[in-house]
Design a protein around this motif. Structure first.
Motif, PDB file in Angstrom:
ATOM      1  N   SER A  70      20.237  -7.490 -23.198  1.00 14.78           N
ATOM      2  CA  SER A  70      19.346  -8.384 -22.566  1.00 14.78           C
ATOM      3  C   SER A  70      19.331  -9.611 -23.160  1.00 14.78           C
ATOM      4  O   SER A  70      19.967  -9.666 -24.234  1.00 14.78           O
ATOM      5  CB  SER A  70      17.758  -7.626 -22.392  1.00 14.78           C
ATOM      6  OG  SER A  70      17.277  -7.875 -23.643  1.00 14.78           O
ATOM      7  N   THR A  71      18.611 -10.676 -22.441  1.00  8.05           N
ATOM      8  CA  THR A  71      18.605 -12.041 -23.071  1.00  8.05           C
ATOM      9  C   THR A  71      17.632 -11.963 -24.404  1.00  8.05           C
ATOM     10  O   THR A  71      18.117 -12.597 -25.544  1.00  8.05           O
ATOM     11  CB  THR A  71      18.109 -13.005 -22.518  1.00  8.05           C
ATOM     12  OG1 THR A  71      19.172 -13.092 -21.048  1.00  8.05           O
ATOM     13  CG2 THR A  71      17.800 -14.400 -22.995  1.00  8.05           C
ATOM     14  N   SER A  72      16.799 -11.125 -24.353  1.00  7.63           N
ATOM     15  CA  SER A  72      15.872 -11.058 -25.608  1.00  7.63           C
ATOM     16  C   SER A  72      16.606 -10.507 -26.686  1.00  7.63           C
ATOM     17  O   SER A  72      16.438 -10.902 -27.745  1.00  7.63           O
ATOM     18  CB  SER A  72      14.473 -10.110 -25.318  1.00  7.63           C
ATOM     19  OG  SER A  72      13.914 -10.712 -24.433  1.00  7.63           O
ATOM     20  N   HIS A 130      10.301 -19.271 -22.096  1.00 11.76           N
ATOM     21  CA  HIS A 130      10.143 -17.898 -22.134  1.00 11.76           C
ATOM     22  C   HIS A 130       9.900 -17.577 -23.402  1.00 11.76           C
ATOM     23  O   HIS A 130      10.780 -18.318 -24.343  1.00 11.76           O
ATOM     24  CB  HIS A 130      10.845 -17.088 -21.323  1.00 11.76           C
ATOM     25  CG  HIS A 130      10.608 -15.518 -21.193  1.00 11.76           C
ATOM     26  ND1 HIS A 130      11.176 -14.846 -22.393  1.00 11.76           N
ATOM     27  CD2 HIS A 130      10.431 -14.674 -20.325  1.00 11.76           C
ATOM     28  CE1 HIS A 130      10.871 -13.431 -22.037  1.00 11.76           C
ATOM     29  NE2 HIS A 130      10.451 -13.271 -20.828  1.00 11.76           N
ATOM     30  N   ASN A 136      10.635 -20.467 -16.245  1.00  6.67           N
ATOM     31  CA  ASN A 136      10.279 -19.416 -15.316  1.00  6.67           C
ATOM     32  C   ASN A 136       8.834 -19.500 -14.585  1.00  6.67           C
ATOM     33  O   ASN A 136       8.558 -18.827 -13.885  1.00  6.67           O
ATOM     34  CB  ASN A 136      10.498 -17.856 -15.828  1.00  6.67           C
ATOM     35  CG  ASN A 136       9.512 -17.769 -17.076  1.00  6.67           C
ATOM     36  OD1 ASN A 136       8.881 -18.631 -17.623  1.00  6.67           O
ATOM     37  ND2 ASN A 136       9.093 -16.638 -17.388  1.00  6.67           N
ATOM     38  N   ASP A 184      18.408 -21.363 -22.671  1.00  8.13           N
ATOM     39  CA  ASP A 184      18.158 -20.377 -21.757  1.00  8.13           C
ATOM     40  C   ASP A 184      18.198 -20.718 -20.222  1.00  8.13           C
ATOM     41  O   ASP A 184      17.541 -21.202 -19.538  1.00  8.13           O
ATOM     42  CB  ASP A 184      16.412 -19.845 -22.083  1.00  8.13           C
ATOM     43  CG  ASP A 184      16.217 -18.671 -21.390  1.00  8.13           C
ATOM     44  OD1 ASP A 184      16.563 -18.289 -20.332  1.00  8.13           O
ATOM     45  OD2 ASP A 184      14.990 -18.241 -21.495  1.00  8.13           O
ATOM     46  N   VAL A 204      18.263 -18.184 -17.810  1.00  6.85           N
ATOM     47  CA  VAL A 204      17.799 -16.753 -17.253  1.00  6.85           C
ATOM     48  C   VAL A 204      17.069 -17.044 -15.682  1.00  6.85           C
ATOM     49  O   VAL A 204      17.238 -16.683 -14.939  1.00  6.85           O
ATOM     50  CB  VAL A 204      16.682 -16.203 -18.157  1.00  6.85           C
ATOM     51  CG1 VAL A 204      16.308 -15.055 -17.301  1.00  6.85           C
ATOM     52  CG2 VAL A 204      17.490 -15.619 -19.307  1.00  6.85           C
ATOM     53  N   SER A 205      16.261 -18.375 -15.868  1.00  8.23           N
ATOM     54  CA  SER A 205      15.452 -18.743 -14.535  1.00  8.23           C
ATOM     55  C   SER A 205      16.445 -19.797 -13.619  1.00  8.23           C
ATOM     56  O   SER A 205      15.777 -19.876 -12.475  1.00  8.23           O
ATOM     57  CB  SER A 205      14.306 -19.323 -14.985  1.00  8.23           C
ATOM     58  OG  SER A 205      13.202 -18.492 -15.228  1.00  8.23           O
ATOM     59  N   SER A 261      20.628 -13.273 -17.781  1.00 10.19           N
ATOM     60  CA  SER A 261      20.414 -11.873 -17.479  1.00 10.19           C
ATOM     61  C   SER A 261      20.785 -11.384 -16.159  1.00 10.19           C
ATOM     62  O   SER A 261      19.996 -12.041 -14.993  1.00 10.19           O
ATOM     63  CB  SER A 261      18.879 -11.416 -17.780  1.00 10.19           C
ATOM     64  OG  SER A 261      18.472 -12.027 -19.010  1.00 10.19           O
ATOM     65  N   TYR A 280      20.170  -9.160 -14.225  1.00  8.78           N
ATOM     66  CA  TYR A 280      19.439  -8.357 -13.362  1.00  8.78           C
ATOM     67  C   TYR A 280      18.758  -9.323 -12.402  1.00  8.78           C
ATOM     68  O   TYR A 280      17.908  -8.756 -11.435  1.00  8.78           O
ATOM     69  CB  TYR A 280      18.469  -7.326 -13.968  1.00  8.78           C
ATOM     70  CG  TYR A 280      17.428  -7.872 -15.051  1.00  8.78           C
ATOM     71  CD1 TYR A 280      17.596  -8.230 -16.445  1.00  8.78           C
ATOM     72  CD2 TYR A 280      16.013  -8.152 -14.537  1.00  8.78           C
ATOM     73  CE1 TYR A 280      16.861  -8.748 -17.192  1.00  8.78           C
ATOM     74  CE2 TYR A 280      15.085  -8.763 -15.364  1.00  8.78           C
ATOM     75  CZ  TYR A 280      15.403  -9.028 -16.674  1.00  8.78           C
ATOM     76  OH  TYR A 280      14.209  -9.430 -17.414  1.00  8.78           O
ATOM     77  N   LYS A 281      18.478 -10.553 -12.857  1.00  6.96           N
ATOM     78  CA  LYS A 281      18.015 -11.539 -11.871  1.00  6.96           C
ATOM     79  C   LYS A 281      19.081 -12.311 -11.189  1.00  6.96           C
ATOM     80  O   LYS A 281      18.729 -13.191 -10.455  1.00  6.96           O
ATOM     81  CB  LYS A 281      17.472 -12.718 -12.695  1.00  6.96           C
ATOM     82  CG  LYS A 281      16.335 -11.867 -13.468  1.00  6.96           C
ATOM     83  CD  LYS A 281      15.425 -12.937 -14.333  1.00  6.96           C
ATOM     84  CE  LYS A 281      14.910 -12.407 -15.720  1.00  6.96           C
ATOM     85  NZ  LYS A 281      13.358 -12.083 -15.376  1.00  6.96           N
TER      86      LYS A 281
HETATM   87  C1  LIG Z   1      13.323 -17.796 -18.510  1.00  7.97           C
HETATM   88  C2  LIG Z   1      13.351 -16.190 -18.987  1.00  7.97           C
HETATM   89  N1  LIG Z   1      14.126 -16.237 -20.503  1.00  7.97           N
HETATM   90  C3  LIG Z   1      14.321 -15.136 -20.978  1.00  7.97           C
HETATM   91  C4  LIG Z   1      13.718 -14.125 -20.428  1.00  7.97           C
HETATM   92  C5  LIG Z   1      14.207 -12.474 -21.042  1.00  7.97           C
HETATM   93  O1  LIG Z   1      15.253 -11.895 -20.377  1.00  7.97           O
HETATM   94  P1  LIG Z   1      15.474 -10.311 -20.701  1.00  7.97           P
HETATM   95  O2  LIG Z   1      14.393  -9.786 -19.889  1.00  7.97           O
HETATM   96  O3  LIG Z   1      16.740 -10.106 -20.334  1.00  7.97           O
HETATM   97  O4  LIG Z   1      15.194 -10.178 -22.331  1.00  7.97           O
HETATM   98  C6  LIG Z   1      13.114 -14.128 -18.972  1.00  7.97           C
HETATM   99  C7  LIG Z   1      12.783 -12.886 -18.406  1.00  7.97           C
HETATM  100  O5  LIG Z   1      12.003 -12.758 -17.734  1.00  7.97           O
HETATM  101  C8  LIG Z   1      13.099 -15.024 -18.524  1.00  7.97           C
HETATM  102  O6  LIG Z   1      12.256 -15.319 -17.181  1.00  7.97           O
END
Ligand SMILES: Cc1ncc(COP(=O)(O)O)c(C=O)c1O
Length: 410
Positions: free
Chosen positions: A91-93, A120, A172, A197, A199-200, A220, A222-223
Motif C-alpha cells: 500500500s502507499t502507507s 492524508h 483526498n 502523494d 493517490v488521489s 495506490s 486499488y483506486k
Molecule cells: C490521498 C491519499 N494518500 C494516501 C492514502 C493511503 O493509501 P493506502 O491505503 O494505499 O495506504 C490514501 C488512502 O485513502 C489517500 O487517499
C-alpha cells in the motif's frame, strides 16, 4: 478531444453488469474504484495457471516471473520513468513507512522536513515520527478559509537545512490539483527532495512522473481500477543515496531495496491487465497508431479529465448554491479533481451518508485520514465531511440522480 464512449468503457468493468450492483451508484471512488475486467481476468488466470514460486526456469514459474517483469516495465513506460524506478508495495502507507525508515538512517539531526496539514496521514505521520530522531519538522499550512496550500508558505519554510518536502498532488478532501512541477522546482532549488502523494490524482489519469519532477511519487492501484497494491516511483539518484531496507544480499538490486514485504505476485502480474485497459481505452478513442507510451498516457488522462470536468459542473453548481452546504475547495472545475467534500449546517455527515445509502448511493464520510486538515478547517475530525467522488466511468445521468437525491435530503 473525442467524447468518451461510456458504453465501451463500462463494458470493461464487470461491476456494471453485476446483478447485485444493479441500481447502485458508486460515489466513493476516492476510497476505492471498481476494478476493470482485464485485472480481474489476469488475477484469475495467474492463480489458475501460474501460481507457483516465480523466476525459476520451469514453466509455469518462468511465465509467472515474466508477467511480473512485464507489469513493471509497462507501468514504467506509462509513467515515463525507468523500469527499475518502479517499486510495488502492499500500500502507499506501507511504502511511505519504508522510505521513512531509510530517511531515518540517512538524515542528520537538525535536518528539516516540510510536511503539510492538507495531506492524508500516510504522507505526514511517518515523516513527523522522525522528530524523535532529532529531525526538525516544519508544517506548511493550508489557508483555513480556502483549504488551499499557498506556495508562498512553502517558500517561507524552505532553507538550507531543508532535506525533504512531502506534499500531495491532489488532496483526498479538497480536490485541487497542485502545480507539482512548479513546486518541485522550488524544492530542488533549495537542495531538497520532493515526495509526492499521487493517490488521489492517479485515478484521474496516470501522471508523467518525469515531467512532474517528483523524486518519489506514490499511488495506490486499488483506486486506479486495479488490485490492492501500492506503486512507488523512486528516481535512481535517490535510490542510490538511501540505505537498503531489504535483505542484505539484495543491496545491489534497485527494486528489492525498498520492498522488504513484497506484495502478492498475482497482483503485480495483474498490472498488465490495468495497462491493457488503458491501451484499449486509448485505441478505442484515438486509434491504433504507434505512439510513445507517454503520448498515450497524456491522451487518456486528457480524455478522463475532460469527461470528469463536464460531469463535475452540475454537481458543483448545485452544491455551491445550496444555502446549508459548505463546499470545501474550488467551485470551478479547472485544476480540480471530482472529489467533492462538504459539510452541511446542523447535519451529521454520517446521517447524510446513511440517507443516501438507503437510496442505493454509496458516498464517503468522516475525516478520510486527513485528520489534520479537519482540525485546520475547524471540522470535528470524528465527524468529518461528506465526500462525493467519481471518475471517468461515471455517467451524467448518475450525477443527476445524485443531485436529485441530495436535493431531497438536504
Ligand atoms: C490521498 C491519499 N494518500 C494516501 C492514502 C493511503 O493509501 P493506502 O491505503 O494505499 O495506504 C490514501 C488512502 O485513502 C489517500 O487517499
Amino acid at each position: 478531444m473525442p467524447d468518451i464512449d461510456h458504453s465501451f468503457i463500462r463494458n470493461q468493468f464487470p461491476a456494471f453488469s453485476e446483478p447485485s450492483l444493479q441500481g447502485f451508484l458508486h460515489f466513493e471512488n476516492a476510497g476505492g474504484s471498481y476494478a476493470c475486467g482485464q485485472v480481474i481476468d489476469s488475477l484469475n488466470r495467474y492463480y489458475r495457471e501460474t501460481k507457483v514460486q516465480p523466476y525459476y526456469g520451469f514453466d509455469p514459474s518462468h511465465t509467472a516471473g515474466l508477467q511480473m517483469d512485464q507489469a513493471r516495465t509497462r507501468m514504467a513506460k506509462w509513467l515515463n520513468v525507468a523500469t527499475d524506478e518502479v517499486h510495488f508495495g502492499p500500500s502507499t502507507s506501507q511504502n511511505t513507512y519504508v522510505v521513512a525508515q531509510a530517511l531515518r538512517q540517512h538524515l542528520e539531526p537538525g535536518d528539516e522536513i516540510i510536511v503539510t496539514n492538507q495531506d492524508h496521514e500516510a504522507n505526514v505521520g511517518v515523516w513527523r515520527k522522525l522528530e524523535a530522531e532529532g529531525l526538525v519538522i516544519r508544517e506548511w499550512q493550508v489557508d483555513p478559509e480556502t483549504a488551499e496550500l499557498d506556495p508562498a508558505g512553502l517558500d517561507n519554510l524552505l532553507n538550507d537545512r531543508t532535506r525533504v518536502v512531502a506534499f500531495t498532488h491532489c488532496s483526498n478532501i479538497v480536490g485541487s490539483v497542485h502545480p507539482v512541477r512548479e513546486w518541485t522546482d522550488r524544492i530542488h532549488a533549495a537542495g531538497a527532495i520532493a515526495i509526492v502523494d499521487g493517490v488521489s490524482y492517479a485515478g484521474h489519469g496516470l501522471p508523467d512522473v518525469d515531467e512532474l519532477g517528483a523524486d518519489i511519487y506514490l499511488f495506490s492501484l486499488y483506486k486506479v481500477y486495479g488490485p490492492h497494491i501500492g506503486v512507488m516511483v523512486m528516481r535512481k539518484s535517490i535510490n542510490e543515496q538511501l540505505p537498503n531496507q531489504g535483505h542484505f544480499f539484495n543491496v545491489d538490486y534497485p527494486t528489492s531495496r525498498f520492498t522488504p514485504a513484497g506484495p502478492d505476485h498475482a497482483q503485480i502480474a495483474s498490472i498488465n491487465g490495468l495497462i491493457d485497459y488503458f491501451e484499449t481505452v486509448y485505441s478505442h478513442h484515438f486509434g491504433d497508431d504507434e505512439v510513445l507510451a507517454t503520448r498515450k498516457t497524456a491522451r487518456v488522462r486528457a480524455l478522463f479529465q475532460h469527461t470528469e470536468r463536464r460531469n463535475l459542473k452540475p454537481l458543483l453548481a448545485f452544491l455551491s448554491h445550496h444555502r446549508a452546504v459548505h463546499l470545501i475547495g474550488k467551485v470551478t472545475t479547472k485544476h480540480r479533481a471530482p472529489t467533492v467534500s462538504l459539510t452541511v449546517d446542523g447535519r451529521d455527515p454520517a446521517d447524510i451518508a446513511a440517507a443516501l445509502a438507503e437510496q442505493k448511493i454509496g458516498i464517503g464520510n468522516g475525516n478520510c485520514y486527513a485528520y489534520r486538515l479537519m482540525e485546520a478547517l475547524g471540522i470535528p475530525p470524528e465527524k468529518g465531511v461528506v465526500r462525493l467522488s467519481f471518475v471517468h466511468y461515471t455517467k451524467k445521468e448518475e450525477i443527476g440522480r445524485l443531485v436529485d437525491a441530495l436535493d431531497g435530503i438536504l
